[in-house]
Design an enzyme around this catalytic site. Structure first.
Site, short mmCIF file in Angstrom:
data_model
loop_
_atom_site.label_atom_id
_atom_site.label_comp_id
_atom_site.label_asym_id
_atom_site.label_seq_id
_atom_site.Cartn_x
_atom_site.Cartn_y
_atom_site.Cartn_z
N HIS A 101 -19.91 11.91 33.96
CA HIS A 101 -19.21 11.51 32.74
C HIS A 101 -18.54 10.18 33.05
O HIS A 101 -18.14 9.92 34.19
CB HIS A 101 -18.07 12.47 32.39
CG HIS A 101 -18.47 13.89 32.13
ND1 HIS A 101 -18.69 14.79 33.14
CD2 HIS A 101 -18.65 14.56 30.97
CE1 HIS A 101 -19.01 15.97 32.61
NE2 HIS A 101 -19.00 15.86 31.30
N ASP A 104 -15.41 10.56 34.99
CA ASP A 104 -15.52 11.04 36.38
C ASP A 104 -15.52 9.88 37.35
O ASP A 104 -14.93 9.96 38.43
CB ASP A 104 -16.85 11.78 36.65
CG ASP A 104 -17.12 12.93 35.71
OD1 ASP A 104 -16.16 13.47 35.14
OD2 ASP A 104 -18.32 13.27 35.55
N GLU A 268 -28.12 25.11 29.95
CA GLU A 268 -27.30 25.54 31.10
C GLU A 268 -27.26 27.06 31.18
O GLU A 268 -26.97 27.74 30.20
CB GLU A 268 -25.89 24.97 30.96
CG GLU A 268 -24.97 25.43 32.08
CD GLU A 268 -23.68 24.62 32.18
OE1 GLU A 268 -23.70 23.42 31.87
OE2 GLU A 268 -22.67 25.22 32.57
N HIS A 271 -24.12 28.80 30.07
CA HIS A 271 -23.92 28.72 28.61
C HIS A 271 -24.79 29.74 27.88
O HIS A 271 -24.38 30.30 26.88
CB HIS A 271 -24.24 27.30 28.11
CG HIS A 271 -23.32 26.26 28.65
ND1 HIS A 271 -23.45 24.92 28.34
CD2 HIS A 271 -22.26 26.34 29.48
CE1 HIS A 271 -22.50 24.23 28.95
NE2 HIS A 271 -21.78 25.08 29.66
N ASP A 296 -29.05 22.49 33.37
CA ASP A 296 -27.85 22.58 34.20
C ASP A 296 -27.95 23.90 34.95
O ASP A 296 -27.76 24.98 34.37
CB ASP A 296 -26.57 22.49 33.36
CG ASP A 296 -26.13 21.05 33.16
OD1 ASP A 296 -26.87 20.14 33.57
OD2 ASP A 296 -25.03 20.82 32.62
N ASP A 309 -19.28 28.46 36.15
CA ASP A 309 -20.01 27.37 36.80
C ASP A 309 -20.22 27.60 38.29
O ASP A 309 -19.82 26.80 39.13
CB ASP A 309 -19.28 26.03 36.58
CG ASP A 309 -19.46 25.48 35.18
OD1 ASP A 309 -20.47 25.82 34.54
OD2 ASP A 309 -18.58 24.72 34.73
C1 XUL Z 1 -19.23 22.15 30.20
C2 XUL Z 1 -20.44 21.47 30.66
C3 XUL Z 1 -20.36 20.00 30.78
C4 XUL Z 1 -21.62 19.29 30.45
C5 XUL Z 1 -21.48 17.80 30.44
O1 XUL Z 1 -19.37 23.50 30.05
O2 XUL Z 1 -21.44 22.09 30.95
O3 XUL Z 1 -19.92 19.70 32.06
O4 XUL Z 1 -22.63 19.62 31.33
O5 XUL Z 1 -20.48 17.34 29.63
CO CO Z 2 -23.29 21.56 31.73
#
Ligand code: XUL
Ligand code: CO
Length: 436
Positions: A101, A104, A268, A271, A296, A309
């Protein structure tokens, strides 16, 4: 220049027999699997925010992570050290990419102008480091969720000024992603959703989100950024409901607003769990619709129910993820980004390396198992057989559009339904287990 992480050696492949924690047991970058090397098939990426920025804070506890920049009081000095650390870590771990990001890599300053100057300085440093390093950028993105100005969202904020600031931020993030040769650009709508519909004009907010994405695409065209645009679905957290809630909802949104030809998805695993889906479901939906862009690669904890995560170590999941990716013919410009952080109690620098090794070894096993599964046809054959009746006779006739309710009623009256075949779920699950 001294190492940022002197306690982390260059990680070598030692094979399954090795008991050294800082060695690969399964990930051998040069090993061929299904006509590609593991490195080509997996395209790992480090997630800058977790690996270089996360402090180990949780709602009940302070920072725990022991990091070399903790003692530095100048945030830009720390930012420079982190960037050098990112290149060092990726090289030592043979990770070809990182994702970041904007915030970051360079901390926000008091004004947008000054913030952008800071970004330019760090981007110049990254470009310098790239001259002698193989590490590249898988994707860039903008952090449109941390700052208080985004308390009510960014592109979906009731405030046009917040929308404008977010636009300025994405404009810059696109410029620097291009500057660093990023292969993709990600939109994760962290606060693009709502807490309660009592104060939310959902219709306007969704339209504004689409406007924002269209402007981003227009600007990318203007500056000649040709990386793939990706939307990252997540159903909730931090919001109660996020508009990009899952793969199907994103797809419907893209179709509704005429954006489907420009965007793919960055899916992800954690998610998917939050959305009440398996990751296999999300991948399959995206693959079926030609919008599987990147992954992800993490995992959650089904007993906790929030976005933990964690590094991916569940071989059942890594195998099914790789199976869908292989079926997709790979991820194109995408890759496997470890959007994952070591647990708060794994605070040493060595834990950070060990966590990446665990994730890479788990995906290497997933890749090998999935390739064998694919080559054997062990799942493909029963699947094709299950739907074989749609290839001829009545099935083919329905598919070709020749039939109607009238003609089907006549068919039903003429012949009783054929005896159903078994779905063989347990037998198929047992076959899969044989490949893990
Ligand atoms: C948050 C997430 C983020 C995105 C990028 O849940 O996954 O870190 O990957 O903004
Ligand atoms: Co993510």
């Amino acid at each position: 220049m001294p190492d940022v992480f002197p306690s982390i050696p260059r990680i070598a492949y030692e094979g399954p027999g090795s008991d050294r924690p800082l060695a690969f047991k399964r990930y051998d970058p040069a090993k061929a699997v299904g006509g590609r090397t593991m490195a080509q098939g997996l395209r790992f990426s480090l997630a800058y925010w977790h690996s270089l920025c996360a402090k180990g804070i949780d709602p009940f506890g302070d920072a725990t992570m022991e990091r070399p920049w903790n003692s530095l009081s100048d945030p830009m000095e720390a930012a420079r050290m982190r960037m050098r650390g990112a290149f060092e870590l990726t090289e030592k771990l043979s990770i070809p990419f990182f994702c970041f990001h904007d915030r970051d890599i360079a901390p926000e300053a008091d004004s947008l102008r000054e913030t952008n100057k800071r970004l330019d300085e760090i981007v110049a440093l990254a470009k310098e480091l790239m001259k002698t390093s193989p590490t590249r950028v898988l994707w860039g993105t903008a952090n449109l969720f941390n700052h208080p100005r985004y308390a009510h969202g960014a592109a979906t904020s009731p405030s046009p000024e917040a929308f404008a600031f977010a636009a300025a931020q994405v404009k810059k993030a696109l410029e620097i992603t291009k500057e660093l040769g990023g292969a993709n650009y990600v939109f994760w709508g962290g606060r693009e959703g709502y807490e309660t519909l009592l104060n939310t004009d959902m219709k306007l907010e969704r339209e504004n989100l689409a406007r924002f994405l269209r402007m981003a695409a227009e600007y990318a065209d203007e500056i000649g950024f040709s990386g793939q645009f990706l939307i990252e679905p997540k159903p909730k957290e931090p919001t109660k409901h996020q508009y990009d809630s899952d793969a199907a909802a994103c797809h419907a949104f893209l179709l509704e607003f005429g954006l489907a030809d420009r965007f793919k998805l960055n899916l992800e695993t954690n998610h998917a769990t939050l959305a009440g889906h398996t990751m296999q479901h999300e991948l399959r939906y995206a693959r079926d619709h030609g919008i599987l862009g990147s992954v992800d690669a993490n995992q959650g904890d089904e007993l906790l129910g929030w976005d933990t995560d964690q590094f991916p170590t569940n071989l059942y999941v890594t195998t099914l993820v790789m199976y869908e990716i292989l079926k997709n013919g790979g991820l194109g410009s995408g890759g496997l980004n470890f959007d994952a952080k070591p647990r708060r109690g794994s605070f040493r620098v060595e834990d950070l390396a060990a966590a990446h090794i665990a994730g890479m070894d788990s995906f290497a096993r997933g890749l090998e198992a999935a390739q064998k599964l694919l080559d054997s046809g062990a799942l493909d054959r029963p699947l094709a057989q299950r739907y074989a009746a749609w290839g001829s006779g009545l099935g083919a006739s329905i598919r070709s559009g020749k039939e109607s309710f009238r003609s089907l009623e006549a068919a039903a009256l003429a012949a009783p339904p054929a005896r159903l075949e078994s779905g063989r779920q347990e037998a198929l699950e047992a076959i899969l287990n044989e490949y893990l």
